[in-house]
Design an enzyme around this catalytic site. Structure first.
Site, PDB file in Angstrom:
ATOM      1  N   LYS A 115       7.314  -8.060  53.553  1.00 16.09           N
ATOM      2  CA  LYS A 115       6.163  -7.600  55.393  1.00 16.09           C
ATOM      3  C   LYS A 115       4.633  -7.908  54.432  1.00 16.09           C
ATOM      4  O   LYS A 115       4.348  -8.204  54.854  1.00 16.09           O
ATOM      5  CB  LYS A 115       7.363  -6.741  55.864  1.00 16.09           C
ATOM      6  N   LYS A 197      17.736 -15.279  57.880  1.00  9.38           N
ATOM      7  CA  LYS A 197      18.313 -13.962  58.564  1.00  9.38           C
ATOM      8  C   LYS A 197      17.625 -14.027  60.043  1.00  9.38           C
ATOM      9  O   LYS A 197      16.393 -14.404  60.783  1.00  9.38           O
ATOM     10  CB  LYS A 197      18.186 -12.668  58.170  1.00  9.38           C
ATOM     11  N   LYS A 200      14.456 -10.444  64.986  1.00 11.44           N
ATOM     12  CA  LYS A 200      13.321 -10.420  65.882  1.00 11.44           C
ATOM     13  C   LYS A 200      12.294 -10.589  65.545  1.00 11.44           C
ATOM     14  O   LYS A 200      11.400 -11.502  67.253  1.00 11.44           O
ATOM     15  CB  LYS A 200      13.157  -8.799  65.653  1.00 11.44           C
TER      16      LYS A 200
HETATM   17  P1  TYM Z   1      16.000  -3.059  61.863  1.00 10.81           P
HETATM   18  O1  TYM Z   1      15.682  -2.564  63.367  1.00 10.81           O
HETATM   19  O2  TYM Z   1      15.549  -3.894  61.821  1.00 10.81           O
HETATM   20  O3  TYM Z   1      17.350  -3.527  62.951  1.00 10.81           O
HETATM   21  C1  TYM Z   1      18.460  -2.876  63.330  1.00 10.81           C
HETATM   22  C2  TYM Z   1      19.897  -3.919  62.548  1.00 10.81           C
HETATM   23  O4  TYM Z   1      19.771  -4.545  62.734  1.00 10.81           O
HETATM   24  C3  TYM Z   1      20.182  -5.145  61.104  1.00 10.81           C
HETATM   25  N1  TYM Z   1      20.262  -6.618  61.824  1.00 10.81           N
HETATM   26  C4  TYM Z   1      21.319  -7.856  61.659  1.00 10.81           C
HETATM   27  N2  TYM Z   1      22.350  -7.740  61.131  1.00 10.81           N
HETATM   28  C5  TYM Z   1      22.751  -8.695  60.608  1.00 10.81           C
HETATM   29  N3  TYM Z   1      22.435 -10.016  60.739  1.00 10.81           N
HETATM   30  C6  TYM Z   1      20.864 -10.296  61.106  1.00 10.81           C
HETATM   31  N4  TYM Z   1      20.016 -11.658  61.253  1.00 10.81           N
HETATM   32  C7  TYM Z   1      20.043  -8.816  61.502  1.00 10.81           C
HETATM   33  N5  TYM Z   1      19.114  -8.589  61.974  1.00 10.81           N
HETATM   34  C8  TYM Z   1      19.289  -7.227  61.187  1.00 10.81           C
HETATM   35  C9  TYM Z   1      19.673  -4.437  60.921  1.00 10.81           C
HETATM   36  O5  TYM Z   1      19.957  -4.305  59.086  1.00 10.81           O
HETATM   37  C10 TYM Z   1      19.946  -3.123  61.153  1.00 10.81           C
HETATM   38  O6  TYM Z   1      20.921  -2.494  61.136  1.00 10.81           O
HETATM   39  N6  TYM Z   1      14.794   0.418  58.493  1.00 10.81           N
HETATM   40  C11 TYM Z   1      15.861   0.281  59.654  1.00 10.81           C
HETATM   41  C12 TYM Z   1      15.715   0.740  60.338  1.00 10.81           C
HETATM   42  C13 TYM Z   1      16.604   2.744  60.351  1.00 10.81           C
HETATM   43  C14 TYM Z   1      17.713   2.767  59.841  1.00 10.81           C
HETATM   44  C15 TYM Z   1      17.486   3.868  60.213  1.00 10.81           C
HETATM   45  C16 TYM Z   1      18.909   2.380  59.258  1.00 10.81           C
HETATM   46  C17 TYM Z   1      15.450   3.443  60.592  1.00 10.81           C
HETATM   47  N7  TYM Z   1      15.806   4.415  59.717  1.00 10.81           N
HETATM   48  C18 TYM Z   1      18.077   4.780  58.726  1.00 10.81           C
HETATM   49  C19 TYM Z   1      20.036   2.838  59.002  1.00 10.81           C
HETATM   50  C20 TYM Z   1      19.628   4.478  58.820  1.00 10.81           C
HETATM   51  C21 TYM Z   1      15.696  -1.329  60.156  1.00 10.81           C
HETATM   52  O7  TYM Z   1      14.740  -1.716  60.079  1.00 10.81           O
HETATM   53  O8  TYM Z   1      16.460  -2.251  61.474  1.00 10.81           O
END
Ligand code: TYM
Length: 333
Positions: A115, A197, A200
């Site tokens: 990032k 991957k 978004k």
């Molecule tokens: P975020 O918003 O980037 O993504 C949300 C969830 O989606 C999963 N993910 C994927 N899984 C499979 N294939 C992909 N291409 C893919 N892209 C995203 C991510 O692994 C995630 O599970 N930091 C976290 C949000 C967060 C969080 C937490 C998660 C904040 N606090 C506490 C767990 C526990 C995040 O940015 O996810």
């Protein structure tokens, strides 16, 4: 009486449109686990602002994400659904945990490095501190398991390290959580480059299928998906990353095993296979999209869910925070 069910925590950031990668890696797992665990699911808007957000957009996406959670099958009667910024304990615990986390550890985080390269004009402290806030989220709720995609594995590891460090210095305070990763689907690849991957915020929107894409768009994106040499639909991530990625998506949307998925496409050419996967995804998303729209029209209901979620979440989080404050020597009245 305390119940004996294990505690589960997870969250998604309300940034951009969610992709089917987010759905497969995270939300679809949650739906299956909500009857087995005491679940807390957050909308991580405090994480979202580590990258500049347009305020009106962030507000809008917050309710959209809540509607999507519920439309996907997360039941607010069974789980706690809340907005991270509604529970001040997250910022408070993150501050304490910062003093148990080393700068070097944060500098080594892959997501921070990625990032930072992508947002070179805004490498703010929050971007670097992001994993500590995530640790605070998880540890406040004494979570046993955290179902996430593979890109979050390193953040889970640091959470475990911070919790263990704190427990060793004081006395057992935090449950040390385990990450829960799908065997297939924990890292859905970009349709135009499966080695990356699905994201978004991908630059090439054709590689990401969004939860809000309409049927034609979904099918067009799948038709364009890169496949591999050969012509057999076989699950072999090493040698056939493109085809295997599409099989993973198909499995996630149908609940089928690798063998069942391969059998469905035995003797089928890549063109027909891609079309079938696209149709499967479009068929499954249509009712979710309709339900999201319906819920979004009922703002009163959604706000009610957030209000109740915040109260219940705060009740749990406050207990952990006061335990921490007591242990570290903060004078309490
Ligand atoms: P975020 O918003 O980037 O993504 C949300 C969830 O989606 C999963 N993910 C994927 N899984 C499979 N294939 C992909 N291409 C893919 N892209 C995203 C991510 O692994 C995630 O599970 N930091 C976290 C949000 C967060 C969080 C937490 C998660 C904040 N606090 C506490 C767990 C526990 C995040 O940015 O996810």
């Amino acid at each position: 009486m305390e119940n004996s069910r294990k505690k589960l925590y997870s969250a998604v950031q309300p940034t951009n449109n969610l992709t089917i990668g987010n759905y497969i890696g995270a939300i679809s797992q949650w739906v299956k686990l909500q009857d087995e665990y005491d679940c807390v699911f957050a909308i991580a808007n405090m994480h979202a602002i580590t990258v500049r957000q347009e305020p009106a957009n962030l507000r809008k996406r917050t309710l959209e994400l809540l509607a999507l959670y519920i439309a996907c099958g997360i039941d607010p009667k069974k789980c706690i659904l809340y907005l991270q910024s509604h529970v001040p304990c997250h910022a408070e615990l993150a501050w304490v945990l910062n003093t148990f986390t080393y700068v070097g550890e944060m500098e080594r985080m892959t997501q921070f490095k990625d990032k930072s390269a992508k947002h070179a004009d805004n490498i703010n402290m929050g971007l670097m501190d992001y994993p500590v806030l995530m640790a605070a989220d998880i540890l406040l709720y004494q979570s046993d398991v955290v179902p996430v995609g593979l890109d979050q594995r390193q953040h889970l590891e640091i959470t475990r390290d911070i919790a263990t460090r704190f427990n060793n210095i004081y006395s057992p305070t935090f449950t040390v959580p385990e990450g829960l990763f799908l065997k297939v689907g924990a890292k859905i690849g970009d349709l135009s480059d499966p080695s990356k991957k699905m994201s978004k915020s991908a630059e090439n929107v054709n590689g990401s299928v969004f939860m809000t894409d309409d049927r034609d768009t979904i099918i067009r994106k799948f038709k364009r998906a890169v496949t591999d040499s050969g012509n057999e639909v076989k699950y072999d991530p090493q040698n056939k990353p493109g085809v295997s990625n599409l099989i993973s998506i198909y499995m996630a949307f149908t609940g089928k095993t690798v063998e069942e998925a391969e059998a469905d496409f035995a003797g089928c050419g890549y063109g027909d296979f891609k079309l079938a996967v696209g149709e499967t995804v479009a068929d499954k998303l249509a009712p979710v999209q309709a339900e999201s729209e319906r819920l979004l029209a009922d703002k009163g209901y959604l706000e009610g869910v957030l209000k109740e979620g915040a109260e219940r979440a705060f009740g749990i989080a406050r207990k952990t925070l006061s335990k921490v404050y007591r242990k570290i020597g903060f004078y309490q009245l």
